[in-house]
Design a protein around this motif. Structure first.
Motif, PDB file in Angstrom:
ATOM      1  N   MET A 125       0.743  -1.139  -0.037  1.00 56.13           N
ATOM      2  CA  MET A 125       0.100   0.022   0.272  1.00 56.13           C
ATOM      3  C   MET A 125       0.865   1.262  -0.028  1.00 56.13           C
ATOM      4  N   SER A 126       0.491   2.166  -0.729  1.00 56.43           N
ATOM      5  CA  SER A 126       1.269   3.463  -0.762  1.00 56.43           C
ATOM      6  C   SER A 126       0.698   4.447   0.493  1.00 56.43           C
ATOM      7  N   ASP A 127       1.538   5.404   0.837  1.00 56.47           N
ATOM      8  CA  ASP A 127       1.216   6.043   1.853  1.00 56.47           C
ATOM      9  C   ASP A 127      -0.275   6.793   1.532  1.00 56.47           C
ATOM     10  N   ALA A 128      -0.427   7.224   0.161  1.00 58.71           N
ATOM     11  CA  ALA A 128      -1.714   7.701  -0.306  1.00 58.71           C
ATOM     12  C   ALA A 128      -3.136   6.929  -0.138  1.00 58.71           C
ATOM     13  N   THR A 129      -2.923   5.600   0.162  1.00 57.45           N
ATOM     14  CA  THR A 129      -4.141   4.568   0.094  1.00 57.45           C
ATOM     15  C   THR A 129      -4.112   4.117   1.505  1.00 57.45           C
ATOM     16  N   ILE A 130      -3.215   4.766   2.270  1.00 61.12           N
ATOM     17  CA  ILE A 130      -3.664   4.133   3.710  1.00 61.12           C
ATOM     18  C   ILE A 130      -4.411   5.047   4.390  1.00 61.12           C
ATOM     19  N   PRO A 185     -15.966  -6.498  11.972  1.00 63.96           N
ATOM     20  CA  PRO A 185     -16.358  -6.945  10.577  1.00 63.96           C
ATOM     21  C   PRO A 185     -16.936  -5.705   9.805  1.00 63.96           C
ATOM     22  N   GLU A 186     -17.552  -4.915  10.383  1.00 59.41           N
ATOM     23  CA  GLU A 186     -18.157  -3.824   9.511  1.00 59.41           C
ATOM     24  C   GLU A 186     -17.303  -2.783   9.197  1.00 59.41           C
ATOM     25  N   PHE A 187     -15.671  -2.683   9.714  1.00 61.83           N
ATOM     26  CA  PHE A 187     -14.838  -1.892   9.189  1.00 61.83           C
ATOM     27  C   PHE A 187     -13.799  -2.552   8.313  1.00 61.83           C
ATOM     28  N   GLN A 188     -13.984  -4.012   7.966  1.00 64.96           N
ATOM     29  CA  GLN A 188     -12.918  -4.891   7.380  1.00 64.96           C
ATOM     30  C   GLN A 188     -13.123  -4.262   5.704  1.00 64.96           C
ATOM     31  N   GLY A 189     -11.766  -4.737   5.191  1.00 62.63           N
ATOM     32  CA  GLY A 189     -11.959  -4.289   3.620  1.00 62.63           C
ATOM     33  C   GLY A 189     -11.545  -2.976   3.270  1.00 62.63           C
ATOM     34  N   ARG A 190     -11.141  -2.286   4.035  1.00 66.85           N
ATOM     35  CA  ARG A 190     -10.943  -0.631   3.993  1.00 66.85           C
ATOM     36  C   ARG A 190      -9.520  -0.470   4.031  1.00 66.85           C
ATOM     37  N   GLY A 191      -8.526  -1.455   4.563  1.00 69.34           N
ATOM     38  CA  GLY A 191      -7.212  -1.001   4.628  1.00 69.34           C
ATOM     39  C   GLY A 191      -6.875  -0.707   6.317  1.00 69.34           C
ATOM     40  N   THR A 211      -1.393  -1.729  11.809  1.00 66.75           N
ATOM     41  CA  THR A 211      -0.456  -2.397  12.057  1.00 66.75           C
ATOM     42  C   THR A 211       0.702  -1.388  11.784  1.00 66.75           C
ATOM     43  N   ILE A 212       0.655  -0.565  10.761  1.00 77.77           N
ATOM     44  CA  ILE A 212       1.601   0.332  10.618  1.00 77.77           C
ATOM     45  C   ILE A 212       1.990   1.359  11.906  1.00 77.77           C
ATOM     46  N   ASN A 244      -2.364 -12.530   6.605  1.00 76.39           N
ATOM     47  CA  ASN A 244      -1.063 -12.592   5.935  1.00 76.39           C
ATOM     48  C   ASN A 244      -0.926 -11.233   4.915  1.00 76.39           C
ATOM     49  N   ALA A 245      -1.899 -10.918   4.375  1.00 77.53           N
ATOM     50  CA  ALA A 245      -1.827  -9.960   3.551  1.00 77.53           C
ATOM     51  C   ALA A 245      -1.626  -8.555   4.209  1.00 77.53           C
ATOM     52  N   VAL A 246      -2.136  -8.262   5.438  1.00 77.63           N
ATOM     53  CA  VAL A 246      -1.832  -7.330   6.305  1.00 77.63           C
ATOM     54  C   VAL A 246      -0.355  -7.142   6.451  1.00 77.63           C
ATOM     55  N   CYS A 247       0.239  -8.342   6.748  1.00 81.25           N
ATOM     56  CA  CYS A 247       1.603  -8.229   7.225  1.00 81.25           C
ATOM     57  C   CYS A 247       2.467  -7.736   6.007  1.00 81.25           C
ATOM     58  N   ARG A 248       2.302  -8.376   4.645  1.00 79.66           N
ATOM     59  CA  ARG A 248       2.991  -8.082   3.618  1.00 79.66           C
ATOM     60  C   ARG A 248       2.622  -6.497   3.293  1.00 79.66           C
ATOM     61  N   LYS A 249       1.417  -5.961   3.280  1.00 81.26           N
ATOM     62  CA  LYS A 249       1.183  -4.666   2.907  1.00 81.26           C
ATOM     63  C   LYS A 249       1.585  -3.768   3.809  1.00 81.26           C
ATOM     64  N   ALA A 250       1.718  -3.898   5.158  1.00 78.42           N
ATOM     65  CA  ALA A 250       2.419  -3.143   6.240  1.00 78.42           C
ATOM     66  C   ALA A 250       4.014  -3.216   6.130  1.00 78.42           C
ATOM     67  N   GLY A 251       4.708  -4.012   5.062  1.00 76.77           N
ATOM     68  CA  GLY A 251       6.084  -3.928   5.076  1.00 76.77           C
ATOM     69  C   GLY A 251       6.944  -4.934   5.718  1.00 76.77           C
ATOM     70  N   PHE A 252       6.160  -6.065   6.392  1.00 75.90           N
ATOM     71  CA  PHE A 252       6.673  -7.073   7.244  1.00 75.90           C
ATOM     72  C   PHE A 252       7.313  -8.093   5.961  1.00 75.90           C
TER      73      PHE A 252
END
Length: 170
Positions: free
Chosen positions: A1-6, A94-100, A106-107, A134-142
């Motif tokens: 994720m770029s800073d603009a999409t976080i 759950p109602e907030f999931q899917g928005r990054g 995590t960042i 696992n995608a959260v970790c990858r996108k957060a730079g782990f």
């Protein structure tokens, strides 16, 4: 994720008022990869630990600009491979999931751990079967460093990916 999409989030210290967040996270859907829902007594114990940083590190509620609480995150001391480190975890309702928001939280938790400054590494141990976590970790730079048998909660073992973030890197 770029800073603009976080998406923007704010971490606020865990408080007595946040017990409801734990209850709302304690569903079969939210705990599918964590051994299932906990009893009310175990939730109360967890809440007490979250309120005491000496017991469980730094725990936070994840707050949106609107003031809504979207979930929780935090970091705590954890020894891994014979070395002192931090571990992190996160749970977005759950109602907030899917928005990054899990990535943003995590960042933000990693930044708080970096500021704490006692350890070089921040680890996360999501189940190998939990694609979103696992995608959260990858996108957060782990960095994915392997797999391991991991116990969480006590008495429940799962096959986990081992993700790590170097808190000393720019």
């Amino acid at each position: 994720m770029s800073d603009a999409t976080i998406p923007p989030v704010k971490l606020e210290p865990w408080s007595d008022a946040d017990f409801d967040v734990l209850r709302r996270q304690n569903t079969p859907e939210m705990t599918e990869h964590l051994g299932g829902p906990e009893s009310e007594e175990k939730l109360a114990d967890r809440h007490r630990r979250y309120l005491d940083p000496t017991e469980n590190g730094s725990m936070f509620r994840v707050v949106l600009p609107s003031g809504e609480v979207a979930g929780s995150t935090g970091f705590w001391d954890h020894e891994w491979d014979g070395e002192a480190a931090y571990e992190t975890g996160y749970g977005i309702l759950p109602e907030f999931q899917g928005r990054g928001l899990a990535v943003a939280a995590t960042i933000a938790a990693a930044e708080a751990a970096r500021a704490d400054g006692r350890h070089r590494w921040l680890y996360a141990f999501p189940s190998v079967e939990h694609g979103a976590s696992n995608a959260v970790c990858r996108k957060a730079g782990f960095e994915l460093v392997g797999e391991s048998e991991f116990e969480y909660p006590k008495g429940h073992f799962m096959r986990s990916n081992v993700w790590r973030l170097d808190l000393t890197a720019d």
